[in-house]
Scaffold this motif. Sequence first.
Motif, PDB file in Angstrom:
ATOM      1  N   GLY A 291       0.805  -1.217   0.000  1.00 23.81           N
ATOM      2  CA  GLY A 291       0.000   0.000   0.000  1.00 23.81           C
ATOM      3  C   GLY A 291       0.835   1.262   0.000  1.00 23.81           C
ATOM      4  O   GLY A 291       1.915   1.331  -0.600  1.00 23.81           O
ATOM      5  N   ASN A 292       0.342   2.283   0.690  1.00 22.48           N
ATOM      6  CA  ASN A 292       1.000   3.587   0.695  1.00 22.48           C
ATOM      7  C   ASN A 292       2.370   3.570   1.348  1.00 22.48           C
ATOM      8  O   ASN A 292       3.138   4.518   1.184  1.00 22.48           O
ATOM      9  CB  ASN A 292       0.122   4.628   1.397  1.00 22.48           C
ATOM     10  N   ALA A 293       2.696   2.522   2.076  1.00 16.44           N
ATOM     11  CA  ALA A 293       4.040   2.428   2.654  1.00 16.44           C
ATOM     12  C   ALA A 293       5.090   2.219   1.576  1.00 16.44           C
ATOM     13  O   ALA A 293       6.260   2.560   1.768  1.00 16.44           O
ATOM     14  CB  ALA A 293       4.099   1.286   3.665  1.00 16.44           C
ATOM     15  N   VAL A 294       4.682   1.676   0.422  1.00 14.76           N
ATOM     16  CA  VAL A 294       5.633   1.427  -0.660  1.00 14.76           C
ATOM     17  C   VAL A 294       5.366   2.307  -1.876  1.00 14.76           C
ATOM     18  O   VAL A 294       6.280   2.584  -2.654  1.00 14.76           O
ATOM     19  CB  VAL A 294       5.626  -0.078  -1.045  1.00 14.76           C
ATOM     20  N   HIS A 295       4.128   2.809  -2.041  1.00 11.48           N
ATOM     21  CA  HIS A 295       3.829   3.700  -3.171  1.00 11.48           C
ATOM     22  C   HIS A 295       2.631   4.581  -2.817  1.00 11.48           C
ATOM     23  O   HIS A 295       1.593   4.103  -2.390  1.00 11.48           O
ATOM     24  CB  HIS A 295       3.528   2.914  -4.450  1.00 11.48           C
ATOM     25  N   THR A 296       2.798   5.876  -2.977  1.00  5.21           N
ATOM     26  CA  THR A 296       1.712   6.834  -2.783  1.00  5.21           C
ATOM     27  C   THR A 296       1.580   7.624  -4.072  1.00  5.21           C
ATOM     28  O   THR A 296       2.553   8.188  -4.565  1.00  5.21           O
ATOM     29  CB  THR A 296       2.002   7.773  -1.599  1.00  5.21           C
ATOM     30  N   LEU A 297       0.364   7.666  -4.627  1.00  3.93           N
ATOM     31  CA  LEU A 297       0.156   8.212  -5.960  1.00  3.93           C
ATOM     32  C   LEU A 297      -0.714   9.460  -5.939  1.00  3.93           C
ATOM     33  O   LEU A 297      -1.461   9.705  -5.000  1.00  3.93           O
ATOM     34  CB  LEU A 297      -0.544   7.178  -6.856  1.00  3.93           C
ATOM     35  N   HIS A 298      -0.635  10.215  -7.023  1.00  4.59           N
ATOM     36  CA  HIS A 298      -1.621  11.256  -7.308  1.00  4.59           C
ATOM     37  C   HIS A 298      -2.966  10.558  -7.542  1.00  4.59           C
ATOM     38  O   HIS A 298      -3.012   9.465  -8.113  1.00  4.59           O
ATOM     39  CB  HIS A 298      -1.195  12.006  -8.568  1.00  4.59           C
ATOM     40  N   PRO A 299      -4.092  11.153  -7.116  1.00  6.53           N
ATOM     41  CA  PRO A 299      -5.382  10.467  -7.265  1.00  6.53           C
ATOM     42  C   PRO A 299      -5.915  10.417  -8.693  1.00  6.53           C
ATOM     43  O   PRO A 299      -6.991   9.861  -8.922  1.00  6.53           O
ATOM     44  CB  PRO A 299      -6.320  11.286  -6.369  1.00  6.53           C
ATOM     45  N   ILE A 300      -5.195  10.949  -9.662  1.00  8.88           N
ATOM     46  CA  ILE A 300      -5.633  10.904 -11.043  1.00  8.88           C
ATOM     47  C   ILE A 300      -5.933   9.455 -11.434  1.00  8.88           C
ATOM     48  O   ILE A 300      -5.185   8.535 -11.122  1.00  8.88           O
ATOM     49  CB  ILE A 300      -4.550  11.520 -11.964  1.00  8.88           C
ATOM     50  N   ALA A 301      -7.075   9.233 -12.037  1.00  8.17           N
ATOM     51  CA  ALA A 301      -7.537   7.913 -12.495  1.00  8.17           C
ATOM     52  C   ALA A 301      -7.845   6.958 -11.348  1.00  8.17           C
ATOM     53  O   ALA A 301      -8.153   5.792 -11.586  1.00  8.17           O
ATOM     54  CB  ALA A 301      -6.523   7.268 -13.449  1.00  8.17           C
ATOM     55  N   GLY A 302      -7.777   7.424 -10.105  1.00  2.00           N
ATOM     56  CA  GLY A 302      -8.222   6.628  -8.958  1.00  2.00           C
ATOM     57  C   GLY A 302      -7.503   5.303  -8.794  1.00  2.00           C
ATOM     58  O   GLY A 302      -8.126   4.289  -8.483  1.00  2.00           O
ATOM     59  N   GLN A 303      -6.167   5.299  -8.932  1.00  2.00           N
ATOM     60  CA  GLN A 303      -5.433   4.030  -8.941  1.00  2.00           C
ATOM     61  C   GLN A 303      -4.829   3.634  -7.593  1.00  2.00           C
ATOM     62  O   GLN A 303      -4.465   2.471  -7.396  1.00  2.00           O
ATOM     63  CB  GLN A 303      -4.305   4.111  -9.981  1.00  2.00           C
ATOM     64  N   GLY A 304      -4.695   4.562  -6.645  1.00  2.00           N
ATOM     65  CA  GLY A 304      -3.901   4.306  -5.442  1.00  2.00           C
ATOM     66  C   GLY A 304      -4.348   3.120  -4.608  1.00  2.00           C
ATOM     67  O   GLY A 304      -3.569   2.182  -4.357  1.00  2.00           O
ATOM     68  N   PHE A 305      -5.597   3.132  -4.123  1.00  2.00           N
ATOM     69  CA  PHE A 305      -6.067   2.040  -3.271  1.00  2.00           C
ATOM     70  C   PHE A 305      -6.089   0.730  -4.042  1.00  2.00           C
ATOM     71  O   PHE A 305      -5.754  -0.332  -3.498  1.00  2.00           O
ATOM     72  CB  PHE A 305      -7.457   2.354  -2.727  1.00  2.00           C
ATOM     73  N   ASN A 306      -6.447   0.778  -5.307  1.00  2.00           N
ATOM     74  CA  ASN A 306      -6.515  -0.441  -6.104  1.00  2.00           C
ATOM     75  C   ASN A 306      -5.141  -1.079  -6.269  1.00  2.00           C
ATOM     76  O   ASN A 306      -5.008  -2.310  -6.242  1.00  2.00           O
ATOM     77  CB  ASN A 306      -7.126  -0.126  -7.471  1.00  2.00           C
ATOM     78  N   LEU A 307      -4.114  -0.253  -6.422  1.00  4.65           N
ATOM     79  CA  LEU A 307      -2.753  -0.780  -6.510  1.00  4.65           C
ATOM     80  C   LEU A 307      -2.364  -1.452  -5.197  1.00  4.65           C
ATOM     81  O   LEU A 307      -1.762  -2.529  -5.195  1.00  4.65           O
ATOM     82  CB  LEU A 307      -1.779   0.351  -6.849  1.00  4.65           C
ATOM     83  N   GLY A 308      -2.718  -0.832  -4.074  1.00  2.00           N
ATOM     84  CA  GLY A 308      -2.433  -1.427  -2.776  1.00  2.00           C
ATOM     85  C   GLY A 308      -3.173  -2.734  -2.560  1.00  2.00           C
ATOM     86  O   GLY A 308      -2.648  -3.683  -1.949  1.00  2.00           O
ATOM     87  N   LEU A 309      -4.403  -2.817  -3.058  1.00  2.00           N
ATOM     88  CA  LEU A 309      -5.170  -4.046  -2.905  1.00  2.00           C
ATOM     89  C   LEU A 309      -4.565  -5.177  -3.735  1.00  2.00           C
ATOM     90  O   LEU A 309      -4.612  -6.347  -3.344  1.00  2.00           O
ATOM     91  CB  LEU A 309      -6.626  -3.799  -3.299  1.00  2.00           C
ATOM     92  N   ARG A 310      -3.955  -4.829  -4.862  1.00  2.00           N
ATOM     93  CA  ARG A 310      -3.259  -5.863  -5.646  1.00  2.00           C
ATOM     94  C   ARG A 310      -1.982  -6.307  -4.940  1.00  2.00           C
ATOM     95  O   ARG A 310      -1.577  -7.472  -5.073  1.00  2.00           O
ATOM     96  CB  ARG A 310      -2.985  -5.355  -7.064  1.00  2.00           C
ATOM     97  N   ASP A 311      -1.342  -5.421  -4.177  1.00  3.72           N
ATOM     98  CA  ASP A 311      -0.239  -5.857  -3.302  1.00  3.72           C
ATOM     99  C   ASP A 311      -0.724  -6.931  -2.337  1.00  3.72           C
ATOM    100  O   ASP A 311      -0.069  -7.949  -2.113  1.00  3.72           O
ATOM    101  CB  ASP A 311       0.297  -4.678  -2.472  1.00  3.72           C
TER     102      ASP A 311
END
Length: 408
Positions: A291-311
């Motif tokens: 999650g955000n401990a390894v990558h924190t993104l701009h909210p453009i395209a709403g990818q942040g939480f989804n990337l963390g969930l794939r982690d």
Amino acid sequence: MSHEPRQSDVLVVGGGLVGASLALALGRAGLDVAIVEAHPFRINEQPNYDERSIALAQGSQRIFTGMGIWDALQKEVCPIHTIHVSDRGHFGFTRLKREQEGVEALGYVASARLLGNTLIRALEQTSVQLLAPARLESFQTDGDRVQAVLNHEGKSVEHTARLLVAADGVQSRVREQLAIDTHQWDYGQTAVIANVTPDQPHKQVAYERFTDTGPMALLPLNDNHCSLVWTLRADQVDEVMGLEDTEFLSRLQARFGYRLGRFTRVGTRHAYPLQLLRAKQSTAQRLALIGNAVHTLHPIAGQGFNLGLRDVAALAEVVIDAQRRGGDIGDVDVLRRYADWRQTDQRRVVAFTDTMVRLFGQSLTPVVGLRDAGMLALDLCPPAKHWFGRLTMGRAGRLPRLARGLAL
């Protein structure tokens, strides 16, 4: 110090949405899991589980299906049937439709509170230890265990685990204690977030509109509300946050236009400074970052939480597979498989979001013309649009079992 050390297979530091999801996935698969969370872990009392809206990619819906909680969420979330992307004041636009991708919805919109409360209820039906309020004070690796010292309800206690997972956010104390280097970039932008009500039906359309101050997103919610994410330059935030509701809505109308008619109401506003963070490694000895401990993104395209969930989905799979083979779930080879698996997806999404922010932040006429032509070309080219859809829906690359809607 307590003389009764606790132990578990996995100690998850951070009980936000990503950390709680991992604990639930591993707990339901039979591992002994503990969560360390600084705030009370009770319905409607976790400050991380607030009224912010989260765009769930179609791939995230599959992960929650594999975890067994989608049925509890489905009636409360709002589906996204169409995504409309445009460049304010210019000719470029593109659209994604669920029919073109052969799915019921391109994604869904849910409040963090709904997701959090659903996770808490599910965790209460497992043997996962909820250590809250509690904080990680220190930890060290000792052979085949991680020895952690926690402050739990005001008392210092020892806790040992075979694997420690850092899900403690952008200011991760675990990452800092390990001195893991990060790449960071301050965008000089702030996201103003609020719920607004238009006077025309949103028809399950999500809008992403690029403006000269940053992207603006309007996501459909139930009861014909919309979740607004309005990106502003840092020097504009105080003024906009201080506006009366009628003036705020007037400014919003001028920036977004009238595709949804007139905006009639706005809820409580919140402001979040935006930055990019990417840790240079996602594992260490008996430790993994998610999650955000390894990558924190701009909210453009709403990818942040989804990337963390794939982690979560990838780490849970390699850990459970190791456990079923009778192996060591914290072994360096197990964690290397997680890091290697996630590297391509993380880099691709970080590069995608960062490039979009920088590209649409340009005002030079040749750049504007090229990007708008590119948007139109994407709209007219089904193979390219399909690739873009798979990326935004979280369905690109090699998918873990959970991301295919399968149980661990």
